[in-house]
Design a protein around this motif. Structure first.
Motif, mmCIF file in Angstrom:
data_model
loop_
_atom_site.group_PDB
_atom_site.id
_atom_site.type_symbol
_atom_site.label_atom_id
_atom_site.label_comp_id
_atom_site.label_asym_id
_atom_site.label_seq_id
_atom_site.Cartn_x
_atom_site.Cartn_y
_atom_site.Cartn_z
ATOM 1 N N SER A 1 0.834 -1.210 0.000
ATOM 2 C CA SER A 1 0.000 0.000 0.000
ATOM 3 C C SER A 1 0.865 1.255 0.000
ATOM 4 O O SER A 1 0.551 2.244 -0.686
ATOM 5 N N TYR A 2 1.945 1.231 0.752
ATOM 6 C CA TYR A 2 2.848 2.388 0.793
ATOM 7 C C TYR A 2 3.535 2.583 -0.564
ATOM 8 O O TYR A 2 3.711 3.721 -1.013
ATOM 9 N N ILE A 3 3.884 1.500 -1.227
ATOM 10 C CA ILE A 3 4.481 1.596 -2.568
ATOM 11 C C ILE A 3 3.489 2.250 -3.523
ATOM 12 O O ILE A 3 3.866 3.114 -4.323
ATOM 13 N N LEU A 4 2.222 1.873 -3.448
ATOM 14 C CA LEU A 4 1.188 2.525 -4.273
ATOM 15 C C LEU A 4 1.150 4.028 -4.012
ATOM 16 O O LEU A 4 1.067 4.827 -4.944
ATOM 17 N N SER A 5 1.217 4.406 -2.739
ATOM 18 C CA SER A 5 1.219 5.815 -2.369
ATOM 19 C C SER A 5 2.433 6.532 -2.965
ATOM 20 O O SER A 5 2.316 7.629 -3.510
ATOM 21 N N LEU A 6 3.586 5.901 -2.864
ATOM 22 C CA LEU A 6 4.805 6.512 -3.405
ATOM 23 C C LEU A 6 4.710 6.691 -4.924
ATOM 24 O O LEU A 6 5.158 7.715 -5.461
ATOM 25 N N LEU A 7 4.145 5.711 -5.612
ATOM 26 C CA LEU A 7 4.001 5.822 -7.068
ATOM 27 C C LEU A 7 3.169 7.051 -7.432
ATOM 28 O O LEU A 7 3.514 7.784 -8.370
ATOM 29 N N ARG A 8 2.103 7.280 -6.705
ATOM 30 C CA ARG A 8 1.258 8.447 -6.972
ATOM 31 C C ARG A 8 2.009 9.751 -6.661
ATOM 32 O O ARG A 8 1.906 10.724 -7.399
ATOM 33 N N GLN A 9 2.782 9.761 -5.568
ATOM 34 C CA GLN A 9 3.529 10.959 -5.197
ATOM 35 C C GLN A 9 4.623 11.274 -6.211
ATOM 36 O O GLN A 9 4.884 12.444 -6.510
ATOM 37 N N ILE A 10 5.254 10.231 -6.739
ATOM 38 C CA ILE A 10 6.319 10.414 -7.729
ATOM 39 C C ILE A 10 5.737 10.915 -9.051
ATOM 40 O O ILE A 10 6.396 11.614 -9.807
ATOM 41 N N GLY A 11 4.493 10.550 -9.306
ATOM 42 C CA GLY A 11 3.865 10.944 -10.567
ATOM 43 C C GLY A 11 3.785 9.813 -11.569
ATOM 44 O O GLY A 11 3.502 10.031 -12.740
ATOM 45 N N LEU B 1 13.105 -1.607 -1.937
ATOM 46 C CA LEU B 1 12.366 -0.953 -3.019
ATOM 47 C C LEU B 1 11.743 0.354 -2.526
ATOM 48 O O LEU B 1 11.798 1.370 -3.218
ATOM 49 N N ILE B 2 11.176 0.341 -1.344
ATOM 50 C CA ILE B 2 10.585 1.549 -0.767
ATOM 51 C C ILE B 2 11.638 2.644 -0.616
ATOM 52 O O ILE B 2 11.403 3.807 -0.955
ATOM 53 N N ASN B 3 12.824 2.293 -0.124
ATOM 54 C CA ASN B 3 13.908 3.280 0.014
ATOM 55 C C ASN B 3 14.267 3.876 -1.342
ATOM 56 O O ASN B 3 14.513 5.087 -1.449
ATOM 57 N N CYS B 4 14.300 3.039 -2.372
ATOM 58 C CA CYS B 4 14.612 3.514 -3.716
ATOM 59 C C CYS B 4 13.545 4.494 -4.206
ATOM 60 O O CYS B 4 13.864 5.560 -4.731
ATOM 61 N N LEU B 5 12.276 4.139 -4.032
ATOM 62 C CA LEU B 5 11.185 5.016 -4.471
ATOM 63 C C LEU B 5 11.162 6.318 -3.666
ATOM 64 O O LEU B 5 10.887 7.389 -4.219
#
Length: 136
Positions: free
Chosen positions: A68-78, A121-125
């Motif tokens: 779920s956090y990865i999904l959030s990061l994807l949206r924040q990154i654009g 992966l989260i750290n990378c994003l």
């Protein structure tokens, strides 16, 4: 038996003709750091690698907080796209391509990652997000 020519050609296309990506995936599928070229694969290893690279790597588990956090990061990154039904959604195809690339810190499908690999992966994003917004 070595990988046949048609398998190697398909793999080169999937690697986008990148020697670094080729070496990364060949090492991963063989488990041997000495092997870095598709011509060193057996026919069964080549078949397994083709199947792996042609499947979608970004399937999420909605009950996993890290996913779920990865999904959030994807949206924040654009990394988003439009959906008629849901509006703006995270671009899973882009994430899948990223996970298959040499830029990925963990070159494997999201569902196959353990919590440590997901943290990597989260750290990378998060780093990508920080660079996008100029964080130091």
């Amino acid at each position: 038996m070595k990988a046949v020519s048609s398998q190697r050609k398909q793999l080169y296309k999937l690697f986008r003709y990148s020697k670094e990506t080729e070496a990364l995936h060949v090492r991963h599928i063989t488990g041997c750091d000495d092997k870095t070229e598709a011509k060193e694969l057996t026919a069964s290893q080549a078949k397994q690698l083709i199947a792996s690279l042609t499947t979608h790597w970004a399937y999420f588990d909605k009950n996993n907080q890290q996913h779920s956090y990865i999904l959030s990061l994807l949206r924040q990154i654009g990394w988003t796209k439009s959906s008629e039904r849901y509006g703006i959604i995270a671009d899973m195809d882009r994430l899948s391509d990223f996970l298959k690339s040499k830029k990925s810190p963990v070159p494997k499908p999201l569902q196959n990652m353990d919590s440590t690999e997901l943290s990597t992966l989260i750290n990378c994003l998060e780093s990508i997000l920080g660079k996008k917004y100029g964080a130091k």
